[in-house]
Write an enzyme that holds these catalytic residues in place. Structure first.
Site, PDB file in Angstrom:
ATOM      1  N   GLU A   4       0.803  -1.222   0.000  1.00 13.06           N
ATOM      2  CA  GLU A   4       0.000   0.000   0.000  1.00 13.06           C
ATOM      3  C   GLU A   4       0.836   1.273   0.000  1.00 13.06           C
ATOM      4  OE1 GLU A   4      -2.901  -0.095   3.103  1.00 13.06           O
ATOM      5  OE2 GLU A   4      -3.887  -1.878   2.344  1.00 13.06           O
ATOM      6  N   GLU A  15      -5.189  -8.609   0.826  1.00 14.70           N
ATOM      7  CA  GLU A  15      -5.842  -8.267   2.095  1.00 14.70           C
ATOM      8  C   GLU A  15      -7.320  -8.064   1.864  1.00 14.70           C
ATOM      9  OE1 GLU A  15      -4.452  -4.908   4.413  1.00 14.70           O
ATOM     10  OE2 GLU A  15      -2.363  -5.525   4.170  1.00 14.70           O
TER      11      GLU A  15
HETATM   12  C1  FCB Z   1      -4.349  -2.079   5.592  1.00 11.05           C
HETATM   13  C2  FCB Z   1      -2.929  -2.336   6.051  1.00 11.05           C
HETATM   14  C3  FCB Z   1      -2.826  -3.398   7.116  1.00 11.05           C
HETATM   15  C4  FCB Z   1      -3.957  -3.334   8.108  1.00 11.05           C
HETATM   16  C5  FCB Z   1      -5.288  -3.266   7.411  1.00 11.05           C
HETATM   17  C6  FCB Z   1      -6.475  -3.247   8.325  1.00 11.05           C
HETATM   18  O1  FCB Z   1      -4.457  -0.791   5.045  1.00 11.05           O
HETATM   19  O2  FCB Z   1      -2.130  -2.745   4.974  1.00 11.05           O
HETATM   20  O3  FCB Z   1      -1.567  -3.284   7.710  1.00 11.05           O
HETATM   21  O4  FCB Z   1      -3.762  -2.286   8.977  1.00 11.05           O
HETATM   22  O5  FCB Z   1      -5.323  -2.127   6.577  1.00 11.05           O
END
Ligand code: FCB
Length: 458
Positions: A174, A356
């Site tokens: 990110e 994620e």
């Molecule tokens: C993302 C991050 C991760 C975690 C999630 C909830 O933006 O990459 O580290 O904090 O959110």
């Protein structure tokens, strides 16, 4: 979304062959052992010790994964995951960010990687999940052009050490989020509010990405390389026309300013003039290197509103009052996940791995220690359904990683916001698989059974 789907696994269980099911974590959020075995400080150690995290929390101990990693591999075995995405802590292996490597720190990841491989779990190694060595930040961090070379040297150290066993590398997690929050909004380390610093950081992180791809290719030619981007719909708060520009700017900064140059070879036109002063001839060729996959992190749409006093003219907006939200207030629209998968797959033309996806809550165990997190199950059920639909509609999605294996240090909100499918008692370190973890185990098992009994797509 209260209509949790219970613990029932999906009726349609057919997924593409070799689909990868995994879980994700990151170094600062789980490792702890902040001062152990020669680890140096990162920008998040400094920010947390300045008291900038809710409740004064720090990552000093976190999930104590540094000592409990074997138990955590055991949990992954129980869940039946194919892959584990983790990050290496740069200051653990290079305490000063550059120069002499820290052998005990390197040896920790040897143990972790070997343990994963012995358990039949594929390690997915992310080089950078936000914990920049503080000494490099003192030199200007990502605002310095030299940071691309610092990162390339760090990458070389990591790939030389683990490239014989690790075959999946991600350069960054990110980049849009840590540069925006860290350099333009003071929501994360190092905590600036400075549009110029942010524009420089964007360009240098992009250069660092391209440089690292070249290093990985040279040192581990059979490795598969990607970068992990957070992409979500950006909507104007209250759907107001006066917030439309704000939403557009946030969209460019959040969704495009990294993947577009890295994969398509150009900055979004509206942002290009801000980056141009820091660009040198040949930079775009250095940034835009062929990669193998797109890592997509997705939670739900975000909202923007006009704020002329802010660095880029926007501030964070609120979700509509009637929006379905998680316990921690994040908007939930699985349909937008389906659309994002289709668009990401089409626009960038790369296989997509969802690196994620998950649901935050304030879940506390019952007196018996069980955690019946039905809302998280509902979220995961709806989102895996949406992903299944996107695949049917032609999106090339090859894997899915839940954020997160464990409850952990959730950046600015510390330990209050929990995303784990395994709970952690932060007083004792004790882990316990939540109902969502059992749900995931069944989903994975069912998907394999369905494939072995009926390999044709449904
Ligand atoms: C993302 C991050 C991760 C975690 C999630 C909830 O933006 O990459 O580290 O904090 O959110």
């Amino acid at each position: 979304m209260n209509d949790a789907m219970g613990a029932k696994p999906p009726a349609r269980a057919l997924w593409p062959e070799n689909f990868i099911w995994g879980v994700s974590t990151s170094s600062y959020q789980i490792e702890g052992a902040a001062k152990e075995d020669g680890r140096g400080p990162s920008i998040w150690d400094v920010r947390s010790h300045l008291g900038r995290i809710d409740h004064g929390d720090t990552g000093d101990v976190a999930c104590d994964h540094y000592h409990r990693y074997r138990e955590d591999i055991g949990l992954m075995t129980q869940l039946g995951v194919d892959a584990y995405r983790f990050s290496v802590s740069w200051p653990r292996v290079l305490p000063h960010g550059r120069g002499v490597a820290n052998e005990p720190g390197l040896a920790f990841y040897d143990r972790l990687i070997d343990g994963l491989l012995q358990a039949g779990i594929e390690p997915w190694l992310c080089l950078y999940h936000w914990d920049l060595p503080q000494e490099l930040s003192d030199l200007g961090g990502w605002t310095q052009r030299d940071s691309a070379d610092w990162f390339a040297d760090y990458t070389a150290l990591v790939v030389k050490r683990y490239g014989d066993r690790v075959k999946r590398f991600a350069t960054f997690n990110e980049p849009s989020v840590f540069t925006l929050f860290g350099y333009a909004m003071d929501w994360g380390a190092p905590g600036l509010i400075d549009r110029t610093a942010h524009a420089k950081a964007i360009h240098h992180v992009n250069l660092a990405h391209g440089s690292a791809v070249d290093v990985i290719r040279a040192m581990a030619p059979t490795a598969s390389v990607g970068c992990i981007h957070n992409r979500q719909r950006v909507l104007p708060e209250h759907d107001l026309a006066s917030n439309a520009d704000a939403a557009r700017t946030l969209h460019r900064l959040w969704n495009e300013v990294f993947p577009d140059p890295q994969i398509l070879g150009a900055y979004p036109a509206e942002l290009a003039p801000f980056i141009a002063p820091y660009e040198r001839s040949g930079d775009m060729a250095r940034i835009c290197r062929p990669i193998d996959w797109f890592g997509l992190n997705h939670y739900g749409p975000i909202f923007a509103k006009a704020d002329p006093s802010a660095a880029w003219g926007f501030a964070w907006g609120k979700a509509p009052a009637d929006a379905p939200v998680s316990d921690i207030g994040w908007a939930i629209y699985p349909e937008m996940f389906r659309a994002e998968l289709i668009e990401t797959s089409r626009k960038y033309g790369l296989p997509v791995y969802v690196t994620e996806n998950g649901c935050g809550g304030h879940d506390e165990p019952s007196d018996e220690g069980d955690l019946n997190d039905q809302r998280r199950i509902g979220y995961l059920q709806h989102h895996t359904d949406a992903m299944h639909a996107a695949i049917k509609d032609g999106a090339d999605v090859r894997g899915y990683f839940i954020w997160s294996l464990l409850d952990n240090f959730e950046w600015g909100s510390g330990y209050a916001n929990r995303f784990g499918i395994v709970s952690v008692d932060f007083k004792t370190g004790q882990r316990r698989i939540k109902a969502s973890g059992h749900w995931y185990r069944r989903l994975i098992k069912e998907s394999r059974l369905a494939l072995s009994t009926n390999p044709a797509p449904d």
